[in-house]
Design an enzyme around this catalytic site. Structure first.
Site, PDB file in Angstrom:
ATOM      1  N   HIS A 162      -4.398   1.228   7.730  1.00  0.00           N
ATOM      2  CA  HIS A 162      -3.034   1.772   7.751  1.00  0.00           C
ATOM      3  C   HIS A 162      -2.903   2.933   6.753  1.00  0.00           C
ATOM      4  O   HIS A 162      -2.394   4.006   7.103  1.00  0.00           O
ATOM      5  CB  HIS A 162      -2.019   0.662   7.429  1.00  0.00           C
ATOM      6  CG  HIS A 162      -0.597   1.143   7.413  1.00  0.00           C
ATOM      7  ND1 HIS A 162       0.317   0.814   8.382  1.00  0.00           N
ATOM      8  CD2 HIS A 162       0.056   1.960   6.542  1.00  0.00           C
ATOM      9  CE1 HIS A 162       1.473   1.417   8.103  1.00  0.00           C
ATOM     10  NE2 HIS A 162       1.340   2.116   6.992  1.00  0.00           N
ATOM     11  N   GLU A 163      -3.384   2.712   5.531  1.00  0.00           N
ATOM     12  CA  GLU A 163      -3.269   3.762   4.510  1.00  0.00           C
ATOM     13  C   GLU A 163      -4.166   4.956   4.847  1.00  0.00           C
ATOM     14  O   GLU A 163      -3.808   6.112   4.611  1.00  0.00           O
ATOM     15  CB  GLU A 163      -3.598   3.221   3.117  1.00  0.00           C
ATOM     16  CG  GLU A 163      -2.704   2.084   2.640  1.00  0.00           C
ATOM     17  CD  GLU A 163      -1.215   2.372   2.802  1.00  0.00           C
ATOM     18  OE1 GLU A 163      -0.810   3.530   2.661  1.00  0.00           O
ATOM     19  OE2 GLU A 163      -0.467   1.416   3.095  1.00  0.00           O
ATOM     20  N   GLN A 204       2.765  10.147   1.305  1.00  0.00           N
ATOM     21  CA  GLN A 204       4.102   9.540   1.370  1.00  0.00           C
ATOM     22  C   GLN A 204       4.971   9.905   0.172  1.00  0.00           C
ATOM     23  O   GLN A 204       6.187   9.724   0.216  1.00  0.00           O
ATOM     24  CB  GLN A 204       4.004   8.010   1.457  1.00  0.00           C
ATOM     25  CG  GLN A 204       3.409   7.534   2.773  1.00  0.00           C
ATOM     26  CD  GLN A 204       3.342   6.014   2.809  1.00  0.00           C
ATOM     27  OE1 GLN A 204       2.442   5.425   2.238  1.00  0.00           O
ATOM     28  NE2 GLN A 204       4.305   5.388   3.459  1.00  0.00           N
ATOM     29  N   GLY A 217       0.839  -1.192   0.000  1.00  0.00           N
ATOM     30  CA  GLY A 217       0.000   0.000   0.000  1.00  0.00           C
ATOM     31  C   GLY A 217       0.874   1.242   0.000  1.00  0.00           C
ATOM     32  O   GLY A 217       2.006   1.203   0.488  1.00  0.00           O
ATOM     33  N   HIS A 270      -2.627   7.428   7.032  1.00  0.00           N
ATOM     34  CA  HIS A 270      -1.715   8.351   6.344  1.00  0.00           C
ATOM     35  C   HIS A 270      -2.438   9.606   5.860  1.00  0.00           C
ATOM     36  O   HIS A 270      -1.896  10.707   5.965  1.00  0.00           O
ATOM     37  CB  HIS A 270      -1.057   7.673   5.136  1.00  0.00           C
ATOM     38  CG  HIS A 270       0.147   6.847   5.495  1.00  0.00           C
ATOM     39  ND1 HIS A 270       1.272   7.373   6.086  1.00  0.00           N
ATOM     40  CD2 HIS A 270       0.404   5.529   5.346  1.00  0.00           C
ATOM     41  CE1 HIS A 270       2.165   6.418   6.276  1.00  0.00           C
ATOM     42  NE2 HIS A 270       1.665   5.276   5.846  1.00  0.00           N
ATOM     43  N   CYS A 328       5.854  -0.026   7.333  1.00  0.00           N
ATOM     44  CA  CYS A 328       5.440   1.176   6.612  1.00  0.00           C
ATOM     45  C   CYS A 328       6.635   1.665   5.814  1.00  0.00           C
ATOM     46  O   CYS A 328       7.748   1.723   6.334  1.00  0.00           O
ATOM     47  CB  CYS A 328       4.998   2.255   7.606  1.00  0.00           C
ATOM     48  SG  CYS A 328       4.528   3.801   6.803  1.00  0.00           S
ATOM     49  N   LEU A 329       6.401   2.014   4.545  1.00  0.00           N
ATOM     50  CA  LEU A 329       7.519   2.419   3.688  1.00  0.00           C
ATOM     51  C   LEU A 329       8.187   3.705   4.172  1.00  0.00           C
ATOM     52  O   LEU A 329       9.324   3.966   3.803  1.00  0.00           O
ATOM     53  CB  LEU A 329       7.041   2.567   2.239  1.00  0.00           C
ATOM     54  CG  LEU A 329       6.519   1.275   1.599  1.00  0.00           C
ATOM     55  CD1 LEU A 329       5.986   1.544   0.192  1.00  0.00           C
ATOM     56  CD2 LEU A 329       7.584   0.196   1.578  1.00  0.00           C
TER      57      LEU A 329
END
Ligand code: NI
Length: 188
Positions: free
Chosen positions: A141-142, A51, A46, A145, A99-100
């Protein structure tokens, strides 16, 4: 298509509450293409627009790599625009998340298993739909963000203290990410 640098923890854009967008949003199809490519390059499932530096309500998910764990994920590839979580329900459960924006960090995070949400797809068609299990987990999670919330906000004060050094290293670019990143607080 191009691979965009992913903002590391510490960048103020990750803390913004993202804006709703219109179909005419400049460069949107290109941005979505670039987000797919960026996500695949980083081997993520994702990626949210903040991000890659754009505080707009957009994220992409391709959870097909998790299909072994949950068969329902074998076709879960989707663009979410202007999502709103209307309701979350059920007994919270733990799952190990990454998480990236936090390379090399994985932690157990507690979330409710079922959500009901409203969103638009890449054609701005409207949907209202329920998701559960890992689908809900990845969406939550997304979704965090685009609300300016990060995984660190789910940590207990103790865990945060234990990870203080590693979090500082992430902010300052003292991590080996296998994909391009932007470190706003990099030490010179
Ligand atoms: Ni993330």
């Amino acid at each position: 298509m191009s691979i965009l640098p992913i903002l590391a923890y510490g960048d103020p854009v990750l803390r913004e509450k993202a804006r709703f967008i219109e179909p005419e949003h400049p460069g949107l199809p290109q941005l979505i293409e670039d987000m797919w490519e960026t996500m695949y390059k980083a081997q993520g499932v994702g990626l949210a627009a903040p991000q890659v530096g754009q505080a707009i309500r957009l994220f992409v998910i391709d959870a097909r790599p998790f299909a072994d764990e949950e068969p329902g994920l074998s076709e879960f590839k989707q663009v979410f625009i202007n999502p709103e979580i209307l309701e979350q329900s059920g007994q919270p459960w733990l799952f190990n998340e990454g998480c990236l924006s936090f390379p090399e960090l994985r932690e157990d995070i507690r979330r409710q298993p079922t959500i009901r949400m409203r969103y638009q797809d890449e054609h701005f068609e409207r949907f209202e739909e329920s998701f559960s299990g890992l689908k809900a987990r990845i969406i939550q999670h997304e979704y965090d963000h685009i609300e300016g919330i990060l995984m660190v906000d789910h940590f207990s004060p103790l865990k945060k203290r234990l990870l203080r050094k590693r979090l500082a290293n992430i902010m300052q670019g003292q991590v080996a990410a296998s994909y391009p990143m932007k470190f706003t607080s990099r030490k010179r």
